[in-house]
Write an enzyme that holds these catalytic residues in place. Structure first.
Site, short mmCIF file in Angstrom:
data_model
loop_
_atom_site.label_atom_id
_atom_site.label_comp_id
_atom_site.label_asym_id
_atom_site.label_seq_id
_atom_site.Cartn_x
_atom_site.Cartn_y
_atom_site.Cartn_z
CB SER A 15 52.60 48.83 43.60
OG SER A 15 52.94 49.48 42.41
CD GLU A 67 40.19 38.49 40.05
OE1 GLU A 67 39.29 39.29 40.40
OE2 GLU A 67 39.98 37.52 39.31
CD GLU A 83 21.39 55.08 35.22
OE1 GLU A 83 21.20 54.97 34.00
OE2 GLU A 83 21.18 56.13 35.84
CB SER A 96 35.12 38.26 33.85
OG SER A 96 34.91 37.02 34.47
CB ILE A 112 52.35 20.73 29.51
CG1 ILE A 112 51.40 21.02 28.34
CG2 ILE A 112 53.79 20.57 29.03
CD1 ILE A 112 51.59 22.36 27.70
#
Length: 118
Positions: A15, A67, A83, A96, A112
């Site tokens: 990780s 992300e 390609e 994305s 909020i």
């Protein structure tokens, strides 16, 4: 028990390797980390309710998670082929979009939270 500890140590190491590689290779991840540091600082400084503060902090982490997934998908697709491929492009665009939607959720939490101050 020893096997469990060994597996846990391996998972932690992998990780951290993933985080380090993403930190070094992805400007977007570094930018989101910086944005989250500012966001967290403001959330802790402003007189927000505990619930709103928690929501802002958790969504900030989820933006980073999105992300990381985006980076993983981009790298896996690019490793397979550089390609142009319609499906590969759609996969990268969807990843994305996940980042964008999670960031939008964070922005909404801030709206909020700020409205609750008035």
């Amino acid at each position: 028990m020893r096997k469990l500890v060994t597996h846990l140590k391996d998972r932690i190491r992998w990780s951290w390797q993933g985080l380090a590689a993403t930190w070094h290779g992805e400007y977007s991840f570094r930018a989101w980390v910086c944005a989250n540091l500012v966001s967290a600082g403001l959330a802790l400084w402003l007189p927000l309710s505990d619930g709103v503060r928690a929501l802002i902090l958790v969504i900030g982490l989820l933006v980073l998670v999105a992300e990381l997934f985006n980076t993983a998908i981009e790298r896996a697709v690019d490793h397979t082929s550089t390609e142009h491929n319609l499906l590969a492009g759609q996969a990268k665009d969807a990843a994305s979009a996940a980042v964008a939607l999670s960031a939008l959720a964070g922005g909404l939490a801030w709206v909020i939270g700020l409205l609750s101050l008035f």
